[in-house]
Design a protein around this motif. Structure first.
Motif, PDB file in Angstrom:
ATOM      1  N   GLY A  46       0.817  -1.210   0.000  1.00  0.00           N
ATOM      2  CA  GLY A  46       0.000   0.000   0.000  1.00  0.00           C
ATOM      3  C   GLY A  46       0.852   1.262   0.000  1.00  0.00           C
ATOM      4  N   GLU A  47       1.975   1.238   0.730  1.00  0.00           N
ATOM      5  CA  GLU A  47       2.847   2.415   0.770  1.00  0.00           C
ATOM      6  C   GLU A  47       3.530   2.628  -0.584  1.00  0.00           C
ATOM      7  N   ARG A  48       3.814   1.503  -1.296  1.00  0.00           N
ATOM      8  CA  ARG A  48       4.393   1.654  -2.647  1.00  0.00           C
ATOM      9  C   ARG A  48       3.354   2.239  -3.596  1.00  0.00           C
ATOM     10  N   LEU A  49       2.097   1.786  -3.434  1.00  0.00           N
ATOM     11  CA  LEU A  49       1.023   2.342  -4.265  1.00  0.00           C
ATOM     12  C   LEU A  49       0.814   3.819  -3.927  1.00  0.00           C
ATOM     13  N   ARG A  50       0.975   4.160  -2.642  1.00  0.00           N
ATOM     14  CA  ARG A  50       0.832   5.571  -2.234  1.00  0.00           C
ATOM     15  C   ARG A  50       1.817   6.471  -2.982  1.00  0.00           C
ATOM     16  N   GLU A  51       3.057   5.996  -3.063  1.00  0.00           N
ATOM     17  CA  GLU A  51       4.077   6.776  -3.777  1.00  0.00           C
ATOM     18  C   GLU A  51       3.621   7.068  -5.199  1.00  0.00           C
ATOM     19  N   LEU A  52       3.107   6.035  -5.868  1.00  0.00           N
ATOM     20  CA  LEU A  52       2.625   6.210  -7.249  1.00  0.00           C
ATOM     21  C   LEU A  52       1.436   7.161  -7.274  1.00  0.00           C
ATOM     22  N   LEU A  53       0.492   6.946  -6.372  1.00  0.00           N
ATOM     23  CA  LEU A  53      -0.728   7.760  -6.367  1.00  0.00           C
ATOM     24  C   LEU A  53      -0.439   9.234  -6.107  1.00  0.00           C
ATOM     25  N   LEU A  54       0.534   9.508  -5.263  1.00  0.00           N
ATOM     26  CA  LEU A  54       0.804  10.904  -4.903  1.00  0.00           C
ATOM     27  C   LEU A  54       1.724  11.613  -5.896  1.00  0.00           C
ATOM     28  N   HIS A  55       2.472  10.820  -6.700  1.00  0.00           N
ATOM     29  CA  HIS A  55       3.497  11.474  -7.520  1.00  0.00           C
ATOM     30  C   HIS A  55       3.483  11.148  -9.006  1.00  0.00           C
ATOM     31  N   GLU A  56       2.775  10.106  -9.413  1.00  0.00           N
ATOM     32  CA  GLU A  56       2.820   9.687 -10.818  1.00  0.00           C
ATOM     33  C   GLU A  56       1.538  10.142 -11.518  1.00  0.00           C
ATOM     34  N   SER A  57       1.653  10.680 -12.720  1.00  0.00           N
ATOM     35  CA  SER A  57       0.401  11.062 -13.381  1.00  0.00           C
ATOM     36  C   SER A  57      -0.278   9.811 -13.928  1.00  0.00           C
ATOM     37  N   MET A  58      -1.600   9.790 -13.886  1.00  0.00           N
ATOM     38  CA  MET A  58      -2.372   8.600 -14.299  1.00  0.00           C
ATOM     39  C   MET A  58      -3.803   9.033 -14.549  1.00  0.00           C
ATOM     40  N   SER A  59      -4.558   8.166 -15.222  1.00  0.00           N
ATOM     41  CA  SER A  59      -5.955   8.521 -15.495  1.00  0.00           C
ATOM     42  C   SER A  59      -6.772   8.400 -14.206  1.00  0.00           C
ATOM     43  N   LEU A  60      -7.936   9.017 -14.237  1.00  0.00           N
ATOM     44  CA  LEU A  60      -8.810   9.003 -13.059  1.00  0.00           C
ATOM     45  C   LEU A  60      -9.263   7.589 -12.708  1.00  0.00           C
ATOM     46  N   ALA A  61      -9.555   6.793 -13.725  1.00  0.00           N
ATOM     47  CA  ALA A  61      -9.978   5.412 -13.453  1.00  0.00           C
ATOM     48  C   ALA A  61      -8.842   4.632 -12.798  1.00  0.00           C
ATOM     49  N   THR A  62      -7.620   4.817 -13.334  1.00  0.00           N
ATOM     50  CA  THR A  62      -6.456   4.115 -12.761  1.00  0.00           C
ATOM     51  C   THR A  62      -6.261   4.539 -11.312  1.00  0.00           C
ATOM     52  N   GLU A  63      -6.347   5.838 -11.074  1.00  0.00           N
ATOM     53  CA  GLU A  63      -6.167   6.368  -9.715  1.00  0.00           C
ATOM     54  C   GLU A  63      -7.169   5.730  -8.747  1.00  0.00           C
ATOM     55  N   THR A  64      -8.411   5.654  -9.182  1.00  0.00           N
ATOM     56  CA  THR A  64      -9.465   5.132  -8.304  1.00  0.00           C
ATOM     57  C   THR A  64      -9.267   3.636  -8.049  1.00  0.00           C
ATOM     58  N   LEU A  65      -8.913   2.907  -9.109  1.00  0.00           N
ATOM     59  CA  LEU A  65      -8.695   1.461  -8.946  1.00  0.00           C
ATOM     60  C   LEU A  65      -7.490   1.188  -8.051  1.00  0.00           C
ATOM     61  N   ALA A  70      -5.043  -0.654  -2.985  1.00  0.00           N
ATOM     62  CA  ALA A  70      -4.317  -0.407  -1.732  1.00  0.00           C
ATOM     63  C   ALA A  70      -5.237  -0.648  -0.540  1.00  0.00           C
ATOM     64  N   ARG A  71      -6.499  -0.229  -0.675  1.00  0.00           N
ATOM     65  CA  ARG A  71      -7.476  -0.386   0.415  1.00  0.00           C
ATOM     66  C   ARG A  71      -7.762  -1.854   0.682  1.00  0.00           C
ATOM     67  N   ASN A  72      -7.859  -2.635  -0.383  1.00  0.00           N
ATOM     68  CA  ASN A  72      -8.119  -4.070  -0.211  1.00  0.00           C
ATOM     69  C   ASN A  72      -6.993  -4.740   0.572  1.00  0.00           C
ATOM     70  N   GLU A  73      -5.767  -4.391   0.185  1.00  0.00           N
ATOM     71  CA  GLU A  73      -4.583  -4.914   0.866  1.00  0.00           C
ATOM     72  C   GLU A  73      -4.596  -4.513   2.352  1.00  0.00           C
ATOM     73  N   HIS A  74      -4.930  -3.257   2.576  1.00  0.00           N
ATOM     74  CA  HIS A  74      -4.970  -2.689   3.926  1.00  0.00           C
ATOM     75  C   HIS A  74      -6.012  -3.416   4.788  1.00  0.00           C
ATOM     76  N   LEU A  75      -7.179  -3.638   4.194  1.00  0.00           N
ATOM     77  CA  LEU A  75      -8.254  -4.320   4.928  1.00  0.00           C
ATOM     78  C   LEU A  75      -7.863  -5.754   5.262  1.00  0.00           C
ATOM     79  N   GLU A  76      -7.316  -6.450   4.256  1.00  0.00           N
ATOM     80  CA  GLU A  76      -7.009  -7.870   4.465  1.00  0.00           C
ATOM     81  C   GLU A  76      -5.866  -8.081   5.437  1.00  0.00           C
ATOM     82  N   ARG A  77      -4.840  -7.242   5.319  1.00  0.00           N
ATOM     83  CA  ARG A  77      -3.619  -7.506   6.089  1.00  0.00           C
ATOM     84  C   ARG A  77      -3.550  -6.772   7.415  1.00  0.00           C
ATOM     85  N   LEU A  78      -4.226  -5.648   7.521  1.00  0.00           N
ATOM     86  CA  LEU A  78      -4.074  -4.875   8.758  1.00  0.00           C
ATOM     87  C   LEU A  78      -5.401  -4.582   9.452  1.00  0.00           C
ATOM     88  N   ILE A  79      -6.342  -3.960   8.738  1.00  0.00           N
ATOM     89  CA  ILE A  79      -7.542  -3.448   9.417  1.00  0.00           C
ATOM     90  C   ILE A  79      -8.397  -4.588   9.983  1.00  0.00           C
TER      91      ILE A  79
END
Ligand SMILES: Nc1ncnc2c1ncn2[C@@H]1O[C@H](COP(=O)(O)OP(=O)(O)OP(=O)(O)O)[C@@H](O)[C@H]1O
Ligand SMILES: [Mg+2]
Length: 203
Positions: A46-65, A70-79
């Motif tokens: 999720g933290e690697r995805l965060r880096e991409l989400l905060l700094h890499e340009s991408m389409s809106l659909a890609t950003e949302t997916l 990242a949220r799925n990973e977060h829910l399964e492994r931590l939350i």
């Protein structure tokens, strides 16, 4: 025994991260085992995805997916594991942020976001969400004063954040049992007093 799931929301510079730490300390003082975490992020992937989400340009659909990946990973492994073990999870942003930023800010159909929410966490909503509500001009001034280099979201114009803020308020009106709006334009000490009242209500 399951723990409580609490999320902090609001526009960039509202004071979420600052007050999340203090809120966690107050809970710990009451003997509650608290896990603090953030989105996007919270797991190694999720933290690697965060880096991409905060700094890499991408389409809106890609950003949302990617947000939901990242949220799925977060829910399964931590939350979910932490909640099952009785710990409380205090999370800096969650799905309300996707409705506010990708939906309100960037104009994605909220129905698309609801579909992903239904896939990734049909059974789980925060027990409590605190929305830090602050005028956009104040939040911008705080970020400028902090002097950190702005990410992809923080570089958006004031109007973007006006739309984000409006969606948070709409959702607070729609889910009054879950979402509490806190006036975050005040001094931190005053905000903390409100948060302490909230803690009294949930403990
Ligand atoms: N109530 C407040 N009054 C004045 N300054 C504040 C207040 N709350 C936070 N700040 C300052 O404003 C800046 C932004 O706060 P913080 O990082 O907690 O916001 P945030 O909501 O987590 O923002 P982001 O979404 O960008 O992570 C920090 O420098 C912080 O010290
Ligand atoms: Mg923050």
């Amino acid at each position: 025994m399951t723990g409580k799931f609490i999320t902090f929301e609001g526009i960039d510079g509202a004071g979420k991260s600052t007050h999340l730490v203090r809120f966690a300390e107050r809970l710990a003082e009451r003997g509650i085992e608290v896990v603090t975490t953030r989105e996007p992020g919270g797991t190694p992937l999720g933290e690697r995805l965060r880096e991409l989400l905060l700094h890499e340009s991408m389409s809106l659909a890609t950003e949302t997916l990617l947000m939901f990946a990242a949220r799925n990973e977060h829910l399964e492994r931590l939350i979910r594991p932490a909640l099952r073990e009785g710990r409380w999870v205090l999370c800096d942003r969650f799905t309300d942020a996707t409705f506010a930023y990708q939906g309100g800010g960037r104009g994605l159909d909220p129905g698309r976001i609801a579909t992903l929410e239904e896939w990734v966490h049909p059974d789980l909503q925060p027990d409590l969400t605190v929305v830090f509500d602050v005028p956009v001009s104040i939040a911008c001034r705080r970020l400028a004063k902090a002097g950190t280099s702005p990410d992809r979201f923080e570089r958006e114009p004031a109007l973007f954040f006006t739309r984000v803020r409006a969606v948070y308020k709409e959702r607070a009106a729609r889910f009054p049992g879950r979402i509490r709006v806190v006036d975050a334009s005040r001094k931190p000490s005053e905000i903390m007093k409100t948060l302490e009242d909230i803690i009294l209500n949930i403990c």
